[in-house]
Structures are given as C-alpha cells and as structure tokens.
Write a protein that holds these residues in place. Structure first.
Motif, PDB file in Angstrom:
ATOM      1  N   UNK A  37       1.803   8.441   2.531  1.00 23.92           N
ATOM      2  CA  UNK A  37       1.978   8.966   1.184  1.00 23.92           C
ATOM      3  C   UNK A  37       1.319   8.039   0.172  1.00 23.92           C
ATOM      4  N   UNK A  38       0.466   8.607  -0.655  1.00 23.62           N
ATOM      5  CA  UNK A  38      -0.307   7.782  -1.582  1.00 23.62           C
ATOM      6  C   UNK A  38       0.500   7.344  -2.802  1.00 23.62           C
ATOM      7  N   UNK A  39       1.666   7.907  -2.992  1.00 26.28           N
ATOM      8  CA  UNK A  39       2.547   7.479  -4.078  1.00 26.28           C
ATOM      9  C   UNK A  39       3.651   6.633  -3.455  1.00 26.28           C
ATOM     10  N   UNK A  40       3.679   5.373  -3.801  1.00 27.92           N
ATOM     11  CA  UNK A  40       4.654   4.468  -3.198  1.00 27.92           C
ATOM     12  C   UNK A  40       5.651   3.998  -4.247  1.00 27.92           C
ATOM     13  N   UNK A  41       6.879   3.882  -3.792  1.00 24.62           N
ATOM     14  CA  UNK A  41       7.944   3.413  -4.667  1.00 24.62           C
ATOM     15  C   UNK A  41       8.233   1.955  -4.377  1.00 24.62           C
ATOM     16  N   UNK A  42       8.539   1.216  -5.414  1.00 28.22           N
ATOM     17  CA  UNK A  42       8.841  -0.194  -5.236  1.00 28.22           C
ATOM     18  C   UNK A  42      10.178  -0.559  -5.839  1.00 28.22           C
ATOM     19  N   UNK A  43      10.357  -1.835  -6.006  1.00 23.95           N
ATOM     20  CA  UNK A  43      11.604  -2.321  -6.584  1.00 23.95           C
ATOM     21  C   UNK A  43      11.545  -2.220  -8.106  1.00 23.95           C
ATOM     22  N   UNK A  44      12.692  -2.340  -8.732  1.00 25.04           N
ATOM     23  CA  UNK A  44      12.792  -2.368 -10.191  1.00 25.04           C
ATOM     24  C   UNK A  44      12.247  -1.111 -10.864  1.00 25.04           C
ATOM     25  N   UNK A  45      12.203   0.007 -10.158  1.00 26.07           N
ATOM     26  CA  UNK A  45      11.764   1.260 -10.763  1.00 26.07           C
ATOM     27  C   UNK A  45      10.266   1.446 -10.860  1.00 26.07           C
ATOM     28  N   UNK A  46       9.484   0.568 -10.245  1.00 26.70           N
ATOM     29  CA  UNK A  46       8.034   0.681 -10.275  1.00 26.70           C
ATOM     30  C   UNK A  46       7.528   1.613  -9.178  1.00 26.70           C
ATOM     31  N   UNK A  47       6.398   2.226  -9.454  1.00 25.36           N
ATOM     32  CA  UNK A  47       5.696   3.013  -8.461  1.00 25.36           C
ATOM     33  C   UNK A  47       4.202   2.808  -8.650  1.00 25.36           C
ATOM     34  N   UNK A  48       3.435   3.114  -7.624  1.00 27.64           N
ATOM     35  CA  UNK A  48       1.980   3.009  -7.716  1.00 27.64           C
ATOM     36  C   UNK A  48       1.362   4.130  -6.910  1.00 27.64           C
ATOM     37  N   UNK A  49       0.202   4.548  -7.329  1.00 24.63           N
ATOM     38  CA  UNK A  49      -0.490   5.636  -6.659  1.00 24.63           C
ATOM     39  C   UNK A  49      -1.852   5.174  -6.184  1.00 24.63           C
ATOM     40  N   UNK A  99       8.272   4.425 -15.717  1.00 22.85           N
ATOM     41  CA  UNK A  99       8.518   5.406 -16.774  1.00 22.85           C
ATOM     42  C   UNK A  99       9.175   4.823 -18.024  1.00 22.85           C
ATOM     43  N   UNK A 100       9.976   3.768 -17.864  1.00 24.80           N
ATOM     44  CA  UNK A 100      10.698   3.211 -19.009  1.00 24.80           C
ATOM     45  C   UNK A 100      10.824   1.704 -18.818  1.00 24.80           C
ATOM     46  N   UNK A 101      10.122   0.973 -19.657  1.00 28.41           N
ATOM     47  CA  UNK A 101      10.057  -0.479 -19.489  1.00 28.41           C
ATOM     48  C   UNK A 101      11.278  -1.157 -20.100  1.00 28.41           C
ATOM     49  N   UNK A 102      11.743  -2.185 -19.425  1.00 28.08           N
ATOM     50  CA  UNK A 102      12.869  -3.002 -19.903  1.00 28.08           C
ATOM     51  C   UNK A 102      12.339  -4.352 -20.316  1.00 28.08           C
ATOM     52  N   UNK A 103      13.050  -5.014 -21.228  1.00 26.12           N
ATOM     53  CA  UNK A 103      12.570  -6.313 -21.718  1.00 26.12           C
ATOM     54  C   UNK A 103      12.379  -7.307 -20.565  1.00 26.12           C
TER      55      UNK A 103
END
Lengths: 112, 113
Positions: free
Chosen positions: A54-66, A79-83
């Motif tokens: 799958x070319x869309x990978x999920x990571x830690x802390x809510x990050x993903x990459x394609x 989708x929503x950045x935290x400080x």
C-alpha cells in the motif's frame, strides 16, 4: 547516484492546520523510504516507513506519507498539527542493506 | 521497545586528542552503522559494519576513523586525532537484516576545542 531532496528548508504552520512536507528521491532500484523526526538536541525517531504494498503508509503521532513512484516522491502529511510537532523532519531512502541517504531536512515551526 | 544506546551523550575534547564513542546496538541486530550530523546540516553516512568487518564507508571515514566490535554487545567509533571539523552529533544505528528498519540512538555530541 542516490539522493534525497527536501525542497523546503523551513515551514511555519498554525496549530490545527494541515501539514505537508515534501520529499523527492533519486534511486536506481525500488527504494525503501523513511521519515524521521528530530527534536532539538535529540536523536532520530522513526515516524514511518515504506517498503512495499500500500502506497499510503500510516505512522506514529498521526502522520502519514504517500509513495508516488511516477513522481519519485514520498511526502509526509498530517491533518492537524500540534505545537509538539515542531521539530526537524528528515526524509531518507535506502534498500537492502545499503546505508540510508538523508535529505537536508525541513524544520517545522508551529505558531498559535 | 528495544533501543540503541550511546555513550557519552556529550563530550568535549581538545584538538588532537583521541575520542571513543560507544554504542550498544539492539541485541538481535546484525548490521551496524555510524552517521554524523554537523550542526545545522544533514545526517551523513560514515560507515557500516557487518560480520565483524566494515562493509561500506564514505569518503568522510578516513584513516583517522576506526570502528570495532570488541565484544558481543558494544560497537565503537574511534577518532584518533580529533580536528575542529569533527565537532558534530554522531549517531549509531543498527538493523536486524537487509531491508529492515534502521534504528538510531540518541546520539553523542562531540565538541572539539
């Protein structure tokens, strides 16, 4: 030659806004792709990786990459950045047992 | 979760002195690496080590540098005669096998004065 380009040296986003960090690579074979994050004075923490499938990978802390082979890109998104996401982000490429080649990094600043 | 550990976290040394940076890779890993990061620059590969020998090294890794796995757990980087430009964060890393994720340690800050 293998290389990784992170075209943005520094990005500033507002807390709660979406984020995309760009990464382009040049690699002679099918690459393994990684995103690492480094907080000031700290080590490198793996956010996510792409090996195959799958070319869309999920990571830690809510990050993903394609992974987009046609564009030789592996952009990181959130989708929503935290400080607490303020840090330096490194894209890296490798394969097999070859050493990783890193990009120059993108520094992320988060404002209220 | 298993992790790569490095010591010291920070070392200040005088130019010309020898420095040894130590690393304990993850226990079942077979491939070991040293990288460095000069302040504000990207992470650069120095050397990889497998089966008790260097498998690959970069042009940065000249005769002043050496690596050793003196026992079953430690993996060391030695700089024989440090120069000012050796000041950097040095990262140790390890992986279980080809294609597996490389895990990095917290780094050792070396300051040469």
């Amino acid at each position: 030659a293998q290389s990784v380009t992170q075209p943005d040296i520094h990005i500033t986003v507002s807390e709660g806004a979406s984020l995309e960090l760009r990464c382009n690579y040049s690699y002679g074979a099918t690459p393994y792709l990684f995103w690492y994050v480094q907080s000031p004075g700290q080590g490198l923490q793996l956010l996510l990786k792409y090996f195959s499938g799958d070319t869309l990978v999920q990571g830690i802390k809510g990050f993903e990459a394609e992974f987009k082979r046609s564009q030789s890109s592996f952009n990181l998104r959130k989708p929503s950045v935290h400080w607490s996401d303020a840090a330096e982000y490194f894209c890296a490429v490798g394969a097999g047992n070859t050493p990783l080649v890193f990009g120059k990094g993108t520094r992320l600043s988060v404002i209220a | 979760e298993p992790e790569v550990t490095q010591t010291p976290s920070h070392q200040v040394t005088q130019m010309g002195q020898e420095v040894i940076l130590r690393c304990v890779p993850i226990s079942n890993h077979l491939y070991f690496y040293w990288y460095r990061q000069i302040l504000g620059q990207k992470v650069e590969f120095l050397v990889s080590f497998y089966n008790n020998e260097i498998s690959e090294k970069s042009e940065i890794f000249d005769d002043q540098f050496s690596v050793e796995r003196p026992d079953g757990s430690n993996f060391t980087l030695k700089i024989r005669s440090t120069k000012l430009e050796d000041s950097a964060m040095y990262f140790c890393a390890s992986r279980e096998g080809p294609g597996n994720t490389i895990y990095f340690g917290e780094g050792s800050w070396l300051t040469v004065v």
